[in-house]
Every structure is written in structure tokens, then in C-alpha cells.
Design a protein around this motif. Structure first.
Motif, PDB file in Angstrom:
ATOM      1  N   THR A  56      -1.643  -1.843  -0.805  1.00 47.25           N
ATOM      2  CA  THR A  56      -2.088  -0.992  -1.911  1.00 47.25           C
ATOM      3  C   THR A  56      -1.297   0.314  -1.985  1.00 47.25           C
ATOM      4  OG1 THR A  56      -3.788   0.110  -0.575  1.00 47.25           O
ATOM      5  CG2 THR A  56      -4.445  -1.888  -1.760  1.00 47.25           C
TER       6      THR A  56
ATOM      7  N   HIS B 200      -9.395  -4.025   1.831  1.00 50.02           N
ATOM      8  CA  HIS B 200      -8.809  -4.287   3.151  1.00 50.02           C
ATOM      9  C   HIS B 200      -7.916  -5.525   3.103  1.00 50.02           C
ATOM     10  CE1 HIS B 200     -11.621  -1.274   4.468  1.00 50.02           C
ATOM     11  NE2 HIS B 200     -12.617  -1.987   3.983  1.00 50.02           N
ATOM     12  N   GLY B 201      -6.803  -5.436   3.778  1.00 50.86           N
ATOM     13  CA  GLY B 201      -5.896  -6.572   3.867  1.00 50.86           C
ATOM     14  C   GLY B 201      -4.944  -6.701   2.687  1.00 50.86           C
ATOM     15  N   ARG B 202      -5.027  -5.813   1.741  1.00 43.53           N
ATOM     16  CA  ARG B 202      -4.131  -5.847   0.593  1.00 43.53           C
ATOM     17  C   ARG B 202      -3.088  -4.731   0.740  1.00 43.53           C
ATOM     18  NH1 ARG B 202      -5.792  -8.952  -3.504  1.00 43.53           N
ATOM     19  NH2 ARG B 202      -4.580  -7.788  -5.036  1.00 43.53           N
TER      20      ARG B 202
ATOM     21  N   ARG C 133      -2.949   5.434   2.477  1.00 40.62           N
ATOM     22  CA  ARG C 133      -4.407   5.463   2.548  1.00 40.62           C
ATOM     23  C   ARG C 133      -4.948   4.101   2.113  1.00 40.62           C
ATOM     24  NH1 ARG C 133      -6.337  10.920   0.812  1.00 40.62           N
ATOM     25  NH2 ARG C 133      -5.240  10.423  -1.088  1.00 40.62           N
ATOM     26  N   GLU C 134      -5.833   3.548   2.913  1.00 40.17           N
ATOM     27  CA  GLU C 134      -6.427   2.264   2.574  1.00 40.17           C
ATOM     28  C   GLU C 134      -7.661   2.489   1.708  1.00 40.17           C
ATOM     29  OE1 GLU C 134      -8.641  -1.212   4.980  1.00 40.17           O
ATOM     30  OE2 GLU C 134      -6.604  -0.768   5.651  1.00 40.17           O
TER      31      GLU C 134
ATOM     32  N   LYS D  98     -11.208   1.797  -0.018  1.00 36.82           N
ATOM     33  CA  LYS D  98     -12.490   1.164   0.275  1.00 36.82           C
ATOM     34  C   LYS D  98     -12.566  -0.162  -0.489  1.00 36.82           C
ATOM     35  CE  LYS D  98     -17.403   2.277  -0.404  1.00 36.82           C
ATOM     36  NZ  LYS D  98     -18.287   3.324  -0.952  1.00 36.82           N
TER      37      LYS D  98
END
Length: 175
Positions: free
Chosen positions: A92, A88-90, A82-83, A85
Motif C-alpha cells: 500500500t 494487512h498483507g497488501r 505506514r500500514e 488498518k
């Protein structure tokens, strides 16, 4: 004298243990501020043994159980698909749950589970660990802050017909 806390990766035989720990701790956290029917529906959906079994089988989810004297007293769930909020681009990883029975919350169980999460994140070269916490859960927020997490965003958490305001917190790993 401190009690020895042992953590281990959960396996399919742990479904009922995780489900019971989850039901108990969630109900204790939200029970006084939510209606009973909503809590019961959420617990049935999220903490059934079938749900936990499916999550344990997922390559994106991992559970770790904490025991004191062979008694399960807490668990954590890491989720890597799950990305978050604002991140973005990390690369995680989410601490989706870190639940400890109330009578063990001052026994360093949560700290040991969090150490486990950080060790895994470092070993797998994640950039950031993130989590979502209810804004009214001051004890949890303080715990996460003590562990080095910072609030960076807000969001909501909905279950049944109830929506709570949450904080998103992050812990950046540097190599």
C-alpha cells in the motif's frame, strides 16, 4: 477555458511553499471546529519548514506541487511506510495529504494531483492507495469517491487535545 495545471516532484527548495500551503489549507478546514491554540500548535509542529525538510529527505515520503501560471496552488504527499488498518498483507501507499487552496478547488487541481498519485502507485506496482479523511469533510469525501475511492473503515485523528472521527478510504489497483 481551463487553466493549465503543472505538477512536479518537490525538492528541498520547496519547503516554505509546502509549509505555507499546508498551514493555510489545514487552518481553513479545521479552523471553525477547533480552538485556535490547538490549531496553532498543530501547524507549528506539522508545517514548519524544518518538519517539511525532514519529510522531503525521507525515502518514504514524496511531495508533488501543483502550479497554475507558476503559482503554487496545491500539493500532495505520498507516504509508503505506514500500514493501513485493515489492509494487512497488501502493498500500500498512502495519500497522506492532498491540499488545494480553496480558490482553486474547482479548477481540477485536486484531480491532477490524484492522477499523479495513481500513476506513481501503478508504476511502482502498489496494490492499494489509501487515505484518511475527516468524516465532517463532505467535500473531500465526495472528491475521493469521484476519484474511485471507497470507505472501508473508521478511525480517529488526534491533534493537541482534539480528536476527530475519520474514514479510511481505499482505491484498489488491478493489473
Amino acid at each position: 477555458m481551463d487553466q493549465i495545471i503543472c505538477t512536479r516532484k518537490a525538492d528541498p527548495s520547496d519547503c516554505s511553499t509546502i509549509a505555507e500551503l499546508g498551514r493555510q489549507t489545514f487552518a481553513e478546514t479545521y479552523g471553525d471546529v477547533s480552538n485556535k491554540e490547538s490549531i496553532e500548535r498543530y501547524l507549528a509542529a506539522k508545517f514548519s519548514t524544518d518538519t517539511i525538510a525532514a519529510e522531503l529527505a525521507s525515502p518514504c515520503d514524496r511531495f508533488y506541487i501543483a502550479n497554475i501560471k507558476s503559482i503554487p496552488v496545491g500539493f500532495t504527499k505520498l507516504k509508503k511506510d505506514r500500514e493501513a488498518k485493515g489492509l494487512h498483507g497488501r502493498k500500500t501507499i498512502e495519500v497522506e495529504r492532498i491540499y488545494v487552496l480553496p480558490e482553486y478547488q474547482r479548477s481540477k487541481v485536486g484531480s491532477e494531483l490524484m492522477r499523479q498519485c495513481k500513476d506513481i502507485a501503478r508504476a511502482e506496482k502498489f496494490d492499494t492507495i489509501w487515505l484518511q479523511v475527516w468524516q465532517q469533510n463532505l467535500k473531500a469525501i465526495q472528491f475521493y469517491q469521484k476519484a474511485g475511492f471507497v470507505i472501508y473503515e473508521t478511525t480517529t485523528f488526534s491533534f493537541d487535545d482534539i480528536t476527530h472521527k475519520d474514514f479510511l478510504m481505499r482505491y484498489d489497483l488491478y493489473y
